[in-house]
Design an enzyme around this catalytic site. Sequence first.
Site, short mmCIF file in Angstrom:
data_model
loop_
_atom_site.label_atom_id
_atom_site.label_comp_id
_atom_site.label_asym_id
_atom_site.label_seq_id
_atom_site.Cartn_x
_atom_site.Cartn_y
_atom_site.Cartn_z
N ASN A 42 50.95 16.02 115.14
CA ASN A 42 49.61 15.71 114.63
C ASN A 42 49.56 14.27 114.13
O ASN A 42 50.53 13.72 113.60
CB ASN A 42 49.19 16.70 113.53
CG ASN A 42 50.15 16.82 112.37
OD1 ASN A 42 51.35 16.71 112.53
ND2 ASN A 42 49.61 17.06 111.19
N GLU A 44 47.01 11.97 111.88
CA GLU A 44 45.84 11.98 110.99
C GLU A 44 45.26 10.58 110.89
O GLU A 44 45.85 9.59 111.34
CB GLU A 44 46.25 12.53 109.62
CG GLU A 44 46.74 13.96 109.74
CD GLU A 44 47.03 14.65 108.43
OE1 GLU A 44 47.08 13.97 107.37
OE2 GLU A 44 47.20 15.88 108.46
N GLU A 55 49.11 20.12 119.16
CA GLU A 55 48.94 20.82 120.44
C GLU A 55 48.09 19.99 121.40
O GLU A 55 48.37 19.93 122.60
CB GLU A 55 48.25 22.18 120.21
CG GLU A 55 49.07 23.15 119.38
CD GLU A 55 48.79 23.06 117.88
OE1 GLU A 55 48.55 21.95 117.36
OE2 GLU A 55 48.83 24.12 117.24
N1 THU Z 1 47.45 20.92 112.60
C1 THU Z 1 48.08 20.85 113.81
O1 THU Z 1 48.50 19.76 114.25
N2 THU Z 1 48.24 21.99 114.52
C2 THU Z 1 47.96 23.24 114.05
O2 THU Z 1 48.22 24.21 114.74
C3 THU Z 1 47.35 23.39 112.73
C4 THU Z 1 46.90 22.14 112.07
C5 THU Z 1 47.36 19.70 111.79
C6 THU Z 1 46.00 19.08 111.66
C7 THU Z 1 46.16 18.32 110.36
O3 THU Z 1 46.78 17.07 110.62
C8 THU Z 1 47.13 19.14 109.55
O4 THU Z 1 47.79 19.99 110.47
C9 THU Z 1 46.49 19.99 108.46
O5 THU Z 1 45.44 20.73 108.97
#
Ligand code: THU
Length: 132
Positions: A42, A44, A55
Amino acid sequence: MNASDLVDAARRAREHAHAAYSNFKVGAALETADGRVITGCNIENATYGLTICAERVAMFKALSEGHRAFTRIAVVADTEAPTPPCGPCRQILWEFAGDIEVILANTERETARFKLSELLPHPFDARLLKEK
Ligand code: THU
């Protein structure tokens, strides 16, 4: 490849997460039909809304490199309970990968395993568009 190798790839990808706002790092490893592994984490953003999940990073990397057929995805977060893909990620995975296996794990162990159709029953997809 066995499932634990795919999970290990997701664990390694998680180390690259940019989760400065939520501090919730996620890694993903997508297996292609020809046995390759494409990873994501992820990423941000200070606007929050531009954040992209692990994903979708993995899937968009794979698509951009020409991969079109997939078998499994492993998703790793540092939680006791399984961390399943969010709704938008389920939709994107369904569009490009169909009913793949989704393996959830934390930093220590596998926590759950689903078919994507269990996580996204009654999906909206191109089949409905073709009815018109
Ligand atoms: N997040 C993911 O990358 N994948 C998931 O399956 C759940 C949530 C990330 C998005 C954000 O950066 C952080 O987790 C908190 O929501």
